[in-house]
Design a protein around this motif. Structure first.
Motif, PDB file in Angstrom:
ATOM      1  N   MET A 184      34.669 -32.784 -14.604  1.00  0.00           N
ATOM      2  CA  MET A 184      33.719 -33.464 -15.210  1.00  0.00           C
ATOM      3  C   MET A 184      33.949 -34.718 -16.048  1.00  0.00           C
ATOM      4  N   ALA A 185      33.375 -35.894 -15.574  1.00  0.00           N
ATOM      5  CA  ALA A 185      33.749 -37.022 -16.145  1.00  0.00           C
ATOM      6  C   ALA A 185      33.396 -37.286 -17.646  1.00  0.00           C
ATOM      7  N   GLU A 186      34.038 -37.605 -18.588  1.00  0.00           N
ATOM      8  CA  GLU A 186      34.028 -37.911 -19.792  1.00  0.00           C
ATOM      9  C   GLU A 186      32.638 -38.613 -20.095  1.00  0.00           C
ATOM     10  N   LEU A 187      31.598 -37.993 -21.078  1.00  0.00           N
ATOM     11  CA  LEU A 187      30.346 -38.745 -21.236  1.00  0.00           C
ATOM     12  C   LEU A 187      30.624 -39.975 -22.087  1.00  0.00           C
ATOM     13  N   PRO A 188      29.841 -40.964 -22.314  1.00  0.00           N
ATOM     14  CA  PRO A 188      30.079 -41.986 -22.942  1.00  0.00           C
ATOM     15  C   PRO A 188      29.761 -41.528 -24.481  1.00  0.00           C
ATOM     16  N   ARG A 189      30.484 -42.434 -25.179  1.00  0.00           N
ATOM     17  CA  ARG A 189      30.491 -42.178 -26.734  1.00  0.00           C
ATOM     18  C   ARG A 189      29.047 -42.212 -27.250  1.00  0.00           C
ATOM     19  N   ALA A 190      28.194 -42.899 -26.971  1.00  0.00           N
ATOM     20  CA  ALA A 190      26.779 -42.836 -27.655  1.00  0.00           C
ATOM     21  C   ALA A 190      26.229 -41.537 -27.047  1.00  0.00           C
ATOM     22  N   VAL A 191      26.328 -41.194 -25.788  1.00  0.00           N
ATOM     23  CA  VAL A 191      25.541 -39.826 -25.407  1.00  0.00           C
ATOM     24  C   VAL A 191      26.230 -38.728 -26.621  1.00  0.00           C
ATOM     25  N   ARG A 192      27.527 -38.686 -26.349  1.00  0.00           N
ATOM     26  CA  ARG A 192      28.177 -37.641 -27.191  1.00  0.00           C
ATOM     27  C   ARG A 192      27.904 -37.721 -28.641  1.00  0.00           C
ATOM     28  N   GLN A 193      27.812 -38.689 -29.251  1.00  0.00           N
ATOM     29  CA  GLN A 193      27.362 -38.747 -30.657  1.00  0.00           C
ATOM     30  C   GLN A 193      25.780 -38.351 -30.850  1.00  0.00           C
ATOM     31  N   ALA A 194      25.102 -38.338 -29.868  1.00  0.00           N
ATOM     32  CA  ALA A 194      23.829 -38.092 -29.869  1.00  0.00           C
ATOM     33  C   ALA A 194      23.465 -36.587 -29.804  1.00  0.00           C
ATOM     34  N   MET A 195      24.648 -35.956 -29.468  1.00  0.00           N
ATOM     35  CA  MET A 195      24.526 -34.410 -29.381  1.00  0.00           C
ATOM     36  C   MET A 195      24.804 -33.731 -30.689  1.00  0.00           C
ATOM     37  N   PRO A 196      23.693 -32.778 -30.759  1.00  0.00           N
ATOM     38  CA  PRO A 196      23.873 -32.041 -32.231  1.00  0.00           C
ATOM     39  C   PRO A 196      25.203 -31.271 -32.415  1.00  0.00           C
ATOM     40  N   LEU A 197      25.775 -31.131 -33.408  1.00  0.00           N
ATOM     41  CA  LEU A 197      27.107 -30.549 -33.709  1.00  0.00           C
ATOM     42  C   LEU A 197      26.522 -28.826 -33.731  1.00  0.00           C
ATOM     43  N   ALA A 198      27.576 -28.232 -32.871  1.00  0.00           N
ATOM     44  CA  ALA A 198      27.210 -26.779 -32.886  1.00  0.00           C
ATOM     45  C   ALA A 198      27.123 -26.112 -34.309  1.00  0.00           C
ATOM     46  N   ARG A 199      28.099 -26.241 -34.892  1.00  0.00           N
ATOM     47  CA  ARG A 199      27.971 -25.939 -36.385  1.00  0.00           C
ATOM     48  C   ARG A 199      26.849 -26.126 -37.223  1.00  0.00           C
ATOM     49  N   GLU A 200      26.174 -27.476 -37.239  1.00  0.00           N
ATOM     50  CA  GLU A 200      24.837 -27.619 -37.613  1.00  0.00           C
ATOM     51  C   GLU A 200      23.671 -26.823 -37.112  1.00  0.00           C
ATOM     52  N   VAL A 201      23.809 -26.641 -35.839  1.00  0.00           N
ATOM     53  CA  VAL A 201      22.659 -25.922 -35.149  1.00  0.00           C
ATOM     54  C   VAL A 201      22.600 -24.515 -35.560  1.00  0.00           C
ATOM     55  N   ALA A 202      23.997 -24.098 -35.836  1.00  0.00           N
ATOM     56  CA  ALA A 202      24.122 -22.551 -36.257  1.00  0.00           C
ATOM     57  C   ALA A 202      23.736 -22.291 -37.817  1.00  0.00           C
ATOM     58  N   VAL A 203      23.680 -23.395 -38.500  1.00  0.00           N
ATOM     59  CA  VAL A 203      23.259 -23.610 -39.845  1.00  0.00           C
ATOM     60  C   VAL A 203      21.631 -23.508 -40.021  1.00  0.00           C
ATOM     61  N   GLU A 204      21.075 -24.408 -39.095  1.00  0.00           N
ATOM     62  CA  GLU A 204      19.581 -24.630 -39.005  1.00  0.00           C
ATOM     63  C   GLU A 204      19.205 -23.180 -38.461  1.00  0.00           C
ATOM     64  N   VAL A 205      19.681 -22.368 -37.580  1.00  0.00           N
ATOM     65  CA  VAL A 205      19.127 -21.373 -37.115  1.00  0.00           C
ATOM     66  C   VAL A 205      19.261 -20.212 -38.194  1.00  0.00           C
ATOM     67  N   ALA A 206      20.178 -20.280 -38.915  1.00  0.00           N
ATOM     68  CA  ALA A 206      20.558 -19.309 -39.923  1.00  0.00           C
ATOM     69  C   ALA A 206      19.321 -19.598 -40.969  1.00  0.00           C
ATOM     70  N   LYS A 207      19.027 -20.624 -41.182  1.00  0.00           N
ATOM     71  CA  LYS A 207      17.815 -21.122 -41.999  1.00  0.00           C
ATOM     72  C   LYS A 207      16.481 -20.509 -41.512  1.00  0.00           C
ATOM     73  N   GLN A 208      16.375 -20.893 -40.155  1.00  0.00           N
ATOM     74  CA  GLN A 208      15.088 -20.184 -39.541  1.00  0.00           C
ATOM     75  C   GLN A 208      14.989 -18.682 -39.604  1.00  0.00           C
ATOM     76  N   TYR A 209      16.174 -18.077 -39.597  1.00  0.00           N
ATOM     77  CA  TYR A 209      16.054 -16.403 -39.632  1.00  0.00           C
ATOM     78  C   TYR A 209      16.164 -16.202 -41.172  1.00  0.00           C
ATOM     79  N   GLY A 210      15.939 -17.103 -42.126  1.00  0.00           N
ATOM     80  CA  GLY A 210      16.002 -16.676 -43.634  1.00  0.00           C
ATOM     81  C   GLY A 210      17.359 -16.005 -44.095  1.00  0.00           C
ATOM     82  N   VAL A 211      18.505 -16.680 -43.626  1.00  0.00           N
ATOM     83  CA  VAL A 211      19.704 -16.315 -43.735  1.00  0.00           C
ATOM     84  C   VAL A 211      20.341 -17.230 -44.866  1.00  0.00           C
ATOM     85  N   CYS A 212      20.884 -16.515 -45.855  1.00  0.00           N
ATOM     86  CA  CYS A 212      21.445 -17.272 -47.113  1.00  0.00           C
ATOM     87  C   CYS A 212      22.512 -17.965 -46.400  1.00  0.00           C
TER      88      CYS A 212
END
Length: 533
Positions: free
Chosen positions: A1-29
Motif C-alpha cells: 500500500m502506497a504511503e499516504l501524503p503527509r497532510a492526509v496522515r496528519q488529518a487522521m485522528p490518533l488512536a490513543r486520543e480516540v480511546a480517551v474520547e470513547v472512555a469519556k463517552q462511557y463515563g470512564v475515569c
C-alpha cells in the motif's frame, strides 16, 4: 500500500486520543489511580483502579459529571423534604466508655505531676495517644471540647445597617405548608440569588474605567465571601424562626465577582428576604494593611526559637495573637473590611415536582464542573487585562491568618515558619483560576437531606446493583488494606489498556441496562456509569 501524503496522515485522528474520547463517552475515569489492595480474609493482593474523583471537567470529565449528578440528587432529595430529619447519636459502647475512663485517669495523673512541678512531657504524649484512640474508636471531637478561648468583639450592630425582626425559634427544619380549598397541601420553597455590590461601572463584564474600579475591595470581598454567606444564613434563621436548611453553590459573574445561588427549604415573603440581605454584613477584624512595612529586598528574616525579625533593627515582629490583642485594645479601631451584598437580590418561589424545581436544580449545578476562572474569555483582550488586574490586587492581599503576606505589613503570620515570603502564598485564593475565592463551591446545611454525600452515593450504587441483579452486601471497612503503587510497578498495566478494560466493562453494563429497560416497557433507567462507579 502506497504511503499516504503527509497532510492526509496528519488529518487522521490518533488512536490513543480516540480511546480517551470513547472512555469519556462511557463515563470512564481517564485519570484512574492504581492502588494495591490486600484482602485480609483471603490474603490476596490485587491492583485496583480508583476513580480520581475530579470535580472539574478540565481534569476528568467523567468524574466531574458523576459528582455533578450526585450533587443534583442531593439537592433534589432535601429541598422539599416533608419529614423532620432526626440525627440521634448512638449510645457509647463498652470500649468507648473504658477509653474515656482511662483518659480521665491520665488527666488526673498529669495534673498531679504538674502541681508537683514535675516534667509532664511523657504524660502529655500519653494523653495525646489516648485522644487519638478515642477518635479511632468512633467518637467525634475532643473530650475537652474547645480548649482555646474564642476571641470576641462587641456584637452591637453597626449604625449604618438596618435592624431585623427576630421571631421565636421553633425546633423544626421544615417550612410552612398551605392548604388549598380542595384540600391539597402545598409545601413551597425558595430559590435565592445574591450578588456582591458594584466596584465601578462595567460593560460586558469589563470595567469601563479600570483606573476608578475598586479592585482592592473586589479582592477582599472575594476572599471573605464565604463568611458573608454564613452571616446571611444566621440572619435568615433568626428572622424565619426555624432552623432553615439550604443547598447553595458559588459561581463567578462575568465581572469575576462570586455570587450565590441558594435553594432554601421553606418560604418567607420576598420583601423579607431582600430586607435580610440588605441588613447582612461581615466585619473582618484583622490588623491594618494600609501601610507597607517591608518591600523589595527588605524582608524580615527568620531566627529559630524567636520568629521573624526586622533585618535592620533586629526587633522581633509582633505575632498574630499580639497584633490582634493590640487591635482589641484600641477602642477606635476600624475593621479591615466590611462586606455587604449588592442591591440585586432575586427571590423565586418553587414547588416540589414542578418543571421550575428541576430547572433550578440544573441551574444550581450548572457551573460545578468549571473552575471560577473558566468565565474568562481567552480571546477577549479587555477581559484578560481585567483578570490580570484582579490577580495583581490579590497578590499581596492577606487571604488568611496564616498567609505569608502579613510579613509585608510587619506582622508574623499565625503559626509562622521559616521560608515564608510576601507574594508567595500557596493558597488557591491567590491563583488566577480561583479569583480570590478559596471556599467550597457547594454549601450544604447539616440537616438538608439527613445524609452525607457518601450515603447519597451509596443509595445510587445500591439501586444500580439491584437493577443488575448483583448483591448489595455491606463491605467490612476492615477487610481491605490499601497501599499506593510504586512508580514503574510491573503489575500495573499501561493506562490505555486499563481504559480499554473499563470501556468493555461499561459496554456490558449498558447492554444489561438496555435489556432491563426493554423488560420494563421503555421506562427510563439511570445510566450505570454515573451511578455505580
Amino acid at each position: 500500500m502506497a504511503e499516504l501524503p503527509r497532510a492526509v496522515r496528519q488529518a487522521m485522528p490518533l488512536a490513543r486520543e480516540v480511546a480517551v474520547e470513547v472512555a469519556k463517552q462511557y463515563g470512564v475515569c481517564i485519570r484512574p489511580v492504581p492502588l494495591k489492595r490486600l484482602d485480609v480474609d483471603t490474603g490476596r493482593w490485587e491492583v485496583v483502579d480508583v476513580p480520581c474523583g475530579a470535580t472539574l471537567d478540565a481534569k476528568c470529565p467523567s468524574c466531574a459529571k458523576r459528582n455533578r449528578q450526585l450533587r443534583m440528587a442531593q439537592c433534589r432529595e432535601g429541598w422539599h423534604l416533608d419529614h423532620e430529619p432526626t440525627i440521634t447519636p448512638n449510645d457509647p459502647n463498652d470500649e468507648q466508655r473504658w477509653l474515656v475512663e482511662f483518659r480521665a485517669d491520665l488527666q488526673a495523673r498529669r495534673d498531679q505531676a504538674a502541681a508537683l512541678g514535675e516534667d509532664t512531657a511523657d504524660w502529655d504524649a500519653a494523653v495525646k495517644g489516648v485522644d487519638a484512640e478515642i477518635n479511632e474508636a468512633g467518637m467525634r471531637g475532643n473530650v475537652l471540647g474547645r480548649t482555646v478561648p474564642k476571641r470576641t468583639r462587641s456584637t452591637r450592630r453597626r449604625q449604618d445597617a438596618p435592624n431585623l425582626p427576630k421571631r421565636r425559634m421553633s425546633p423544626t427544619t421544615l417550612g410552612r405548608t398551605f392548604t388549598s380549598s380542595d384540600g391539597k397541601v402545598y409545601r413551597p420553597s425558595l430559590f435565592v440569588t445574591l450578588t456582591l455590590p458594584s466596584y465601578g461601572k462595567v460593560r460586558d463584564g469589563v470595567p469601563v474605567d479600570p483606573e476608578t474600579y475598586d479592585y482592592a475591595r473586589a479582592a477582599r470581598d472575594a476572599l471573605h465571601f464565604a463568611k458573608l454567606v454564613d452571616r446571611f444564613v444566621q440572619n435568615l434563621r433568626r428572622v424565619a424562626g426555624y432552623d432553615v436548611q439550604y443547598f447553595a453553590t458559588v459561581e463567578p459573574q462575568k465581572r469575576f465577582a462570586p455570587h450565590l445561588h441558594m435553594a432554601i427549604r421553606g418560604t418567607l415573603p420576598r420583601a423579607e428576604v431582600k430586607q435580610i440581605a440588605a441588613a447582612t454584613y461581615h466585619q473582618v477584624w484583622w490588623p491594618p494593611v494600609d501601610k507597607v512595612v517591608f518591600d523589595g529586598d527588605h524582608f524580615p528574616v527568620w531566627q529559630d526559637d524567636t520568629g521573624y525579625l526586622d533585618p535592620a533593627t533586629g526587633e522581633v515582629l509582633p505575632t498574630w495573637d499580639q497584633a490582634l490583642d493590640q487591635l482589641d485594645a484600641d477602642e477606635d479601631a476600624e475593621p479591615l473590611a466590611v462586606l455587604r451584598f449588592g442591591d440585586q437580590v432575586d427571590v423565586k418561589g418553587v414547588l416540589a415536582g414542578t418543571p421550575d424545581a428541576d430547572q433550578c436544580i440544573r441551574y444550581l449545578s450548572k457551573y460545578l464542573t468549571k473552575s471560577l476562572g473558566d468565565s474568562l474569555d481567552a480571546g477577549d483582550r479587555a477581559q484578560r487585562e481585567h483578570a490580570a488586574r484582579m490577580v495583581e490586587a490579590l497578590h499581596y492581599e492577606p487571604c488568611s491568618p496564616r498567609c505569608p503576606n502579613w510579613l509585608r505589613y510587619g506582622v508574623q503570620p499565625k503559626d509562622a515558619k521559616p521560608g515564608m515570603a510576601p507574594g508567595q502564598c500557596r493558597s488557591k485564593a491567590h491563583k488566577p483560576d480561583h479569583l480570590g475565592y478559596a471556599g467550597r463551591r457547594v454549601l450544604v446545611s447539616r440537616k438538608w437531606s439527613n445524609k452525607t454525600l457518601a450515603e447519597h452515593k451509596q443509595d445510587r450504587r445500591a439501586w444500580v446493583l439491584q437493577a443488575l441483579g448483583q448483591p448489595n452486601e455491606p463491605t467490612d471497612p476492615h477487610r481491605y488494606i490499601w497501599k499506593p503503587v510504586p512508580a514503574g510497578d510491573a503489575n500495573v498495566s499501561p493506562l490505555a489498556v486499563r481504559l480499554l478494560r473499563s470501556v468493555a466493562e461499561r459496554q456490558r453494563w449498558r447492554a444489561h441496562m438496555a435489556q432491563l429497560q426493554a423488560q420494563a416497557g421503555g421506562q427510563d433507567l439511570p445510566a450505570t456509569e454515573e451511578a455505580a462507579a
